[in-house]
Design a protein around this motif. Structure first.
Motif, PDB file in Angstrom:
ATOM      1  N   ASP A   1       0.858  -1.180   0.000  1.00  0.00           N
ATOM      2  CA  ASP A   1       0.000   0.000   0.000  1.00  0.00           C
ATOM      3  C   ASP A   1       0.892   1.226   0.000  1.00  0.00           C
ATOM      4  OD1 ASP A   1      -1.724   2.111   0.482  1.00  0.00           O
ATOM      5  OD2 ASP A   1      -2.942   0.971   1.925  1.00  0.00           O
ATOM      6  N   GLY A   2       1.063   1.837  -1.145  1.00  0.00           N
ATOM      7  CA  GLY A   2       1.941   2.997  -1.284  1.00  0.00           C
ATOM      8  C   GLY A   2       1.453   4.211  -0.524  1.00  0.00           C
ATOM      9  N   SER A   3       0.157   4.320  -0.231  1.00  0.00           N
ATOM     10  CA  SER A   3      -0.354   5.488   0.485  1.00  0.00           C
ATOM     11  C   SER A   3      -0.032   5.430   1.974  1.00  0.00           C
ATOM     12  CB  SER A   3      -1.868   5.622   0.274  1.00  0.00           C
ATOM     13  OG  SER A   3      -2.536   4.519   0.858  1.00  0.00           O
ATOM     14  N   THR A   4       0.124   4.229   2.540  1.00  0.00           N
ATOM     15  CA  THR A   4       0.428   4.096   3.966  1.00  0.00           C
ATOM     16  C   THR A   4       1.833   3.565   4.224  1.00  0.00           C
ATOM     17  OG1 THR A   4      -0.412   1.827   4.071  1.00  0.00           O
ATOM     18  CG2 THR A   4      -1.998   3.614   4.478  1.00  0.00           C
ATOM     19  N   GLY A   5       2.482   3.022   3.209  1.00  0.00           N
ATOM     20  CA  GLY A   5       3.805   2.431   3.376  1.00  0.00           C
ATOM     21  C   GLY A   5       3.747   1.009   3.911  1.00  0.00           C
ATOM     22  N   LYS A   6       2.555   0.488   4.073  1.00  0.00           N
ATOM     23  CA  LYS A   6       2.374  -0.833   4.656  1.00  0.00           C
ATOM     24  C   LYS A   6       2.599  -1.920   3.601  1.00  0.00           C
ATOM     25  CE  LYS A   6      -1.806  -1.902   5.795  1.00  0.00           C
ATOM     26  NZ  LYS A   6      -3.099  -2.085   6.461  1.00  0.00           N
ATOM     27  N   VAL A   7       3.337  -2.967   4.000  1.00  0.00           N
ATOM     28  CA  VAL A   7       3.524  -4.156   3.166  1.00  0.00           C
ATOM     29  C   VAL A   7       3.090  -5.354   3.994  1.00  0.00           C
ATOM     30  CG1 VAL A   7       5.191  -5.612   1.947  1.00  0.00           C
ATOM     31  CG2 VAL A   7       5.461  -3.123   1.917  1.00  0.00           C
ATOM     32  N   GLU A   8       2.294  -6.211   3.394  1.00  0.00           N
ATOM     33  CA  GLU A   8       1.815  -7.403   4.095  1.00  0.00           C
ATOM     34  C   GLU A   8       2.193  -8.642   3.297  1.00  0.00           C
ATOM     35  OE1 GLU A   8      -2.321  -6.399   4.150  1.00  0.00           O
ATOM     36  OE2 GLU A   8      -2.199  -5.510   6.137  1.00  0.00           O
TER      37      GLU A   8
ATOM     38  N   ARG B   1       3.703  -7.922   8.587  1.00  0.00           N
ATOM     39  CA  ARG B   1       3.177  -6.619   8.164  1.00  0.00           C
ATOM     40  C   ARG B   1       4.141  -5.545   8.646  1.00  0.00           C
ATOM     41  NH1 ARG B   1      -1.947  -6.223  10.580  1.00  0.00           N
ATOM     42  NH2 ARG B   1      -1.008  -5.357  12.446  1.00  0.00           N
ATOM     43  N   THR B   2       4.538  -4.664   7.750  1.00  0.00           N
ATOM     44  CA  THR B   2       5.377  -3.540   8.155  1.00  0.00           C
ATOM     45  C   THR B   2       4.507  -2.484   8.813  1.00  0.00           C
ATOM     46  OG1 THR B   2       5.165  -2.422   6.020  1.00  0.00           O
ATOM     47  CG2 THR B   2       7.045  -3.924   6.291  1.00  0.00           C
ATOM     48  N   GLU B   3       5.101  -1.828   9.835  1.00  0.00           N
ATOM     49  CA  GLU B   3       4.424  -0.755  10.549  1.00  0.00           C
ATOM     50  C   GLU B   3       5.420   0.378  10.752  1.00  0.00           C
ATOM     51  OE1 GLU B   3       3.199  -2.641  14.180  1.00  0.00           O
ATOM     52  OE2 GLU B   3       1.460  -3.603  13.240  1.00  0.00           O
ATOM     53  N   SER B   4       4.960   1.513  11.202  1.00  0.00           N
ATOM     54  CA  SER B   4       5.857   2.651  11.416  1.00  0.00           C
ATOM     55  C   SER B   4       6.915   2.351  12.478  1.00  0.00           C
ATOM     56  CB  SER B   4       5.051   3.891  11.816  1.00  0.00           C
ATOM     57  OG  SER B   4       4.380   3.664  13.047  1.00  0.00           O
ATOM     58  N   THR B   5       6.632   1.427  13.381  1.00  0.00           N
ATOM     59  CA  THR B   5       7.584   1.089  14.438  1.00  0.00           C
ATOM     60  C   THR B   5       8.439  -0.129  14.111  1.00  0.00           C
ATOM     61  OG1 THR B   5       5.896  -0.232  15.540  1.00  0.00           O
ATOM     62  CG2 THR B   5       6.122   2.075  16.228  1.00  0.00           C
TER      63      THR B   5
END
Length: 157
Positions: free
Chosen positions: A6-13, A23-27
């Motif tokens: 998801d390029g809008s949130t930076g999340k990769v699952e 799942r990638t997260e900001s932390t």
């Protein structure tokens, strides 16, 4: 779906047959299931099979315990006021050392000292008061007793 970005949130699952596993997260990264990694920060429980090596301190809170043995035979903990080493198993608690010192909490006063040769010294305020020797026991100071039996003594030296 196996990978979703998801390029809008930076999340990769990442998914394994429809179940989200990473799942990638900001932390950092959230992992569901077992992980093999070079370092680890665990916010929940952990079950570790294999050796664990610590190269710094291990901090436990009051009343948290270290358990050893299948039935929690040995426990080490601090309850907020007192510290405990407890043996709850069917065996005994052994402390093996060539020299063993029991000191006060400030470590400036030895209360008991033992050597590998078998000598034991019991001290009061750093001064030996009772000491085992190869020929018996040496007492330094006054002996106070509630009773005294000399029935097995045949002669005084």
């Amino acid at each position: 779906t196996y990978i979703e970005c998801d390029g809008s949130t930076g999340k990769v699952e990442l998914y394994y047959y429809g179940s989200e596993k990473i799942r990638t997260e900001s932390t950092g990264v959230r992992i569901t299931g077992e992980a093999h990694c070079d370092s680890l920060n665990v916010d929940g429980g952990a079950d570790i099979a294999g050796d664990v090596n610590f190269h710094n301190s291990v901090s436990l809170q009051d009343s948290d315990k270290l358990f050893f043995g299948a039935g929690d035979d040995l426990q080490i903990y601090h309850d907020g006021s007192n510290s405990f080493i407890q043996e709850h198993g069917v065996g005994s608690l052994y402390i093996d050392a060539n020299q063993l010192y029991l000191r006060n909490a400030d470590t400036d006063n030895t209360l008991l000292e033992t050597t590998s040769a078998g000598a034991v010294q019991i001290k009061h305020n750093g001064t030996t008061k009772l000491e085992t020797t190869s020929t018996g026991v040496t007492v330094t100071g006054k002996v106070t007793a509630t009773g005294f039996d000399l029935s097995s003594l045949t002669a005084l030296p």
